[in-house]
Enzyme design. Structure first.
Site, PDB file in Angstrom:
ATOM      1  N   ASN A 187      -7.242   1.421   9.919  1.00  0.00           N
ATOM      2  CA  ASN A 187      -6.503   2.032  10.786  1.00  0.00           C
ATOM      3  C   ASN A 187      -5.959   1.929  12.272  1.00  0.00           C
ATOM      4  OD1 ASN A 187      -5.460   2.010   8.271  1.00  0.00           O
ATOM      5  ND2 ASN A 187      -4.756   4.633   8.384  1.00  0.00           N
ATOM      6  N   GLU A 221      -7.818   8.233   6.338  1.00  0.00           N
ATOM      7  CA  GLU A 221      -7.574   9.537   7.787  1.00  0.00           C
ATOM      8  C   GLU A 221      -8.207  10.057   7.819  1.00  0.00           C
ATOM      9  OE1 GLU A 221      -4.355   6.164  10.751  1.00  0.00           O
ATOM     10  OE2 GLU A 221      -4.436   8.305  10.733  1.00  0.00           O
ATOM     11  N   ARG A 254       0.944  -1.177  -0.006  1.00  0.00           N
ATOM     12  CA  ARG A 254       0.202   0.192  -0.159  1.00  0.00           C
ATOM     13  C   ARG A 254       0.895   1.135  -0.302  1.00  0.00           C
ATOM     14  NH1 ARG A 254      -2.922   2.660   5.004  1.00  0.00           N
ATOM     15  NH2 ARG A 254      -4.013   4.689   3.364  1.00  0.00           N
TER      16      ARG A 254
END
Length: 445
Positions: A279, A154, A74
């Site tokens: 996450n 995020e 990623r």
């Protein structure tokens, strides 16, 4: 530990933290280039103009990634760089595929082009449409080889640290008036999904940060503050995607869009996903602000006066060198919570998990010994295994991070990498944790 067949072990990075080459390809500045240029914003006055020079050393770096045995890598695409040229990402994708690693690009990982910030940034609804245009250009160039996509990273951190507070770029300090930023990022996600689906782009997901939020005490005021913080930082960014609406009327009213337009936006935002990225680093403890109490320096961010909640340190027997609480059971807890909250939760991939320990340089034996990182990752992978046993479908786990890198406002002190990077020479050295991860992956096959 045993994981399901096909479990996707991976590593993760982001463009701004590793690439360097800050003005190569005709790349313009991002909000982070502007932020790091201001005195006092980054520890030791450091910046990411060179970072770890991944732009020039990507072939070597792909070797470190591939030889670990990971299935996925990623990374993120720099929006400002992509506006000028996608040639670097063409080369990187080809290198990964030749090494047998699946590329999983993230379209937006906080490096907004500065000229868009000058036009209002994420406070401006039009920024969401500009991200859709950028997405179209990327998928047209890379979509013949890339079949796994992450739209945003995020959004809660960008909203809280960058717009509500001043600890990250662009340092607006708007408090609760930053809620429109959340909605416009969610809209950008929805528009990006629409573009990717139009181009039959393959598997699509998002990377949201999630964590349990605990009241600091049994005081009802702390419980209320924790519930508010939980809604703002967790459910504001997942409920619209997975339930089709904001978690409460206060947040719905604060996002700056209403009526039929909001309903249309929410329908777009709630489009089907193929996977849901989580996450996770640590849980959070919250108390109602105490009159006269000074919260300065309690955490790595400064909480301004006037907010109805105050984060306080989580009680924990162990902490990372970044000061973050080590509570592996909280990862199991949040994965189970997500499963219970969202009946239609897509398969989950843990898209980031890792820890900063201030690893020494290679010793006389040429090795970097990092037993605490190994213990951390072992415990958190066991937490994922426990969630799977509890019935949560988890399809993958990506270690943050592949390499030591520029850790945003914390500069280069914080080392999250499986590969050590010397700050002077930029030489790469695989840490003991890299070898541990390689062996764990091999044992699962």
């Amino acid at each position: 530990m045993r994981f399901p067949p096909g479990f996707r072990f991976g590593m993760a990075t982001s463009a701004y933290q590793i690439e360097g080459a800050w003005d190569a390809d005709g790349k313009g500045p991002s909000i982070w280039d502007t932020f790091t240029a201001r005195p006092g914003t980054v520890r030791h006055g450091e910046d990411a103009k060179v970072a770890i020079d991944h732009y020039h050393r990507y072939a070597e770096d792909v070797t470190h990634i591939a030889e670990s045995g990971v299935r996925d890598y990623r990374f993120s695409i720099s929006w400002p760089r992509a506006l000028a040229s996608l040639d670097f990402y063409d080369r990187l994708v080809d290198e990964l595929l030749a090494a047998g690693v699946r590329p999983v690009p993230t379209l937006y990982h906080w490096d907004l082009p500065q000229d868009l910030e000058d036009q209002g940034g994420w406070l401006n609804r039009d920024t969401a449409h500009r991200l859709a245009d950028y997405t179209s250009a990327v998928v047209l160039r890379l979509g013949d080889r890339v079949r796994d996509w992450i739209t945003m990273n995020e959004m809660n951190v960008q909203t809280l640290y960058g717009y509500a507070l001043t600890d990250h770029a662009p340092a607006r300090g708007l408090g609760l008036e930053a809620l429109p930023v959340a909605h416009h990022q969610l809209l950008a996600h929805g528009l990006a999904v629409q573009v990717l689906r139009t181009h039959d782009a393959g598997s699509i997901g998002i990377a949201n940060q999630h964590f349990p939020v605990y009241p600091a005490s049994d005081d009802p005021a702390d419980a209320f503050a924790a519930e508010m913080f939980r809604g703002l930082t967790n459910w504001t960014f997942s409920d619209p995607i997975l339930l089709g609406d904001y978690p409460d009327e206060m947040i719905r009213a604060g996002v700056g869009t209403s009526g039929a337009q909001l309903d249309r936006d929410l329908e777009l935002i709630g489009a089907r996903l193929d996977f849901y990225g989580v996450n996770f680093y640590e849980p959070t403890a919250i108390e109602a602000p105490r009159e006269g109490k000074d919260y300065t320096g309690v955490l790595e961010v400064d909480i301004p006066d006037g907010l109805p909640f105050s984060p306080v340190p989580v009680k924990s027997d162990e902490r990372t060198d970044f000061g973050w609480a080590i509570v592996p059971s909280a990862l199991t807890e949040i994965l189970v919570t997500l499963r219970d909250r969202y009946p239609a939760l897509p398969p989950v991939i843990v898209t980031e998990n890792g820890a900063s320990f201030h690893d020494a340089s290679p010793g006389a034996d040429g090795k970097v010994h990092d037993p605490r990182r190994i213990a951390y990752l072992d415990a958190h992978l066991r937490a994922v295994s426990a969630a799977i046993e509890a019935g949560v479908r988890v399809d993958g786990f990506y270690v943050w991070s592949a390499f030591d890198n520029f850790e945003w406002a914390a500069g280069y002190d914080e080392r999250f990498g499986l590969v050590h990077v010397d700050r002077e020479t930029l030489a790469r050295t695989r840490k003991d944790s890299w070898y541990w991860y390689r062996d764990l992956i091999a044992a699962q096959r």
